[in-house]
Design an enzyme around this catalytic site. Sequence first.
Site, PDB file in Angstrom:
ATOM      1  N   TYR A 143       7.498   4.644   0.873  1.00  0.00           N
ATOM      2  CA  TYR A 143       6.687   3.860  -0.179  1.00  0.00           C
ATOM      3  C   TYR A 143       7.224   2.839  -0.586  1.00  0.00           C
ATOM      4  O   TYR A 143       8.608   2.709  -1.069  1.00  0.00           O
ATOM      5  CB  TYR A 143       6.188   4.644  -1.377  1.00  0.00           C
ATOM      6  CG  TYR A 143       5.300   3.990  -2.612  1.00  0.00           C
ATOM      7  CD1 TYR A 143       4.044   3.885  -2.179  1.00  0.00           C
ATOM      8  CD2 TYR A 143       5.916   3.266  -3.490  1.00  0.00           C
ATOM      9  CE1 TYR A 143       3.191   3.040  -3.283  1.00  0.00           C
ATOM     10  CE2 TYR A 143       5.314   2.581  -4.337  1.00  0.00           C
ATOM     11  CZ  TYR A 143       3.697   2.335  -4.259  1.00  0.00           C
ATOM     12  OH  TYR A 143       3.286   1.943  -5.383  1.00  0.00           O
ATOM     13  N   GLU A 231       1.627  -3.676  -2.284  1.00  0.00           N
ATOM     14  CA  GLU A 231       2.012  -2.433  -2.084  1.00  0.00           C
ATOM     15  C   GLU A 231       1.809  -1.866  -0.738  1.00  0.00           C
ATOM     16  O   GLU A 231       0.827  -2.083  -0.001  1.00  0.00           O
ATOM     17  CB  GLU A 231       0.832  -1.523  -2.886  1.00  0.00           C
ATOM     18  CG  GLU A 231       1.139  -0.070  -2.736  1.00  0.00           C
ATOM     19  CD  GLU A 231       0.039   0.730  -3.660  1.00  0.00           C
ATOM     20  OE1 GLU A 231       0.627   1.608  -4.416  1.00  0.00           O
ATOM     21  OE2 GLU A 231      -1.207   0.428  -3.285  1.00  0.00           O
TER      22      GLU A 231
END
Length: 421
Positions: A143, A231
């Site tokens: 992530y 993101e």
Amino acid sequence: MRGLVNKLVSRSLSISGKWQNQQLRRLNIHEYQGAELMGKYGVNVPKGVAASSLEEVKKAIQDVFPNESELVVKSQILAGGRGLGTFKSGLKGGVHIVKRDEAEEIAGKMLGQVLVTKQTGPQGKVVSKVYLCEKLSLVNEMYFSIILDRKSAGPLIIACKKGGTSIEDLAEKFPDMIIKVPIDVFAGITDEDAAKVVDGLAPKAADRKDSIEQVKKLYELFRKTDCTMLEINPLAETSTNQLVAADAKLNFDDNAAFRQKEVFAMRDPTQEDPREVAAAKVDLNYIGLDGEIGCMVNGAGLAMATMDIIKLHGGTPANFLDVGGNASEHQVVEAFKILTSDDKVKAILVNIFGGIMKCDVIASGIVNAAKEVALKVPVVVSLEGTNVEQGKRILKESGMKLITADDLDDAAEKAVKALAH
């Protein structure tokens, strides 16, 4: 540590999660557009092409993926949770990995259909494009995100060596794996900063130097395009030992529209709340909500207070609408059109405290709006301040059936009571 992470997660989610249904004044673009933009900055992305018709899908399969045995077909809507979403037609999932000769068929079942996810609300969103991508062999998923952090007063990189699932789940299950690297907005990202991020990601086989360069390129994209959030989930490691942005979400600061014309040309108004699109065209600050009392107020603080007092009296606001201090009569008319276009609105509350904004301008706008729009719901008006007497006279002489109020509390109470009639 956990408390800070949760705050950071909450802030990220406020952008990428269900609050995206509200107008946050941050441009949101489709996945395929984000991939194209990242590619321009040297970020590794899967090979892919967007298509809006079956003809385009067929051509893309033949021209771009002649030798692929499998493809990923992704529905393109401005909401998360596509993979677990359901089409109103009954098809499960907005992302499918299929054989090459099945891609056209599955794309046909997505295009033009309404996809419902946890972020769209029950009404869902229409899929106007699909994104065809090569199927990568992923050996590791991580992530990565960059947000604007109030505490450090600058960009903050958040990374976790586990990815592929929502950040709130990662924060809950692996709080100690999440690292945060604040970036000095004046100095920019350094090799040391990027190395800390790579150490936090802990890639298994990707070249460390190349990974550091990828992190620096992602930061440059964030900075040069006036991102408010970038993101990547997952930031994946492939069997060829490359870091690849397998799925990404980017938001941009609306205040930078004047210098980011290429980016803002990507805006897709068909995916936005039509009321918010209409409000933006006439420079009104509007956020659509789910209540029954439409609000028109001057000043953001007063608008928030009005919404709170409506709730206090047992009602629910249908919107946040700040006409500002310099609204013209035309803007007031347009504001009324937006309020009355909402089928859920059963009453309208106008609350004006005239300072810079003059009460007579608001009153004239209300009267003219009534001439253009058939007002079928009760309207409660509370005026106070500059030119208040002229404003009240205009309303009285108009012959309109208005409910007048002495103050905000009285107005909110009357608006809630008006719902019952």
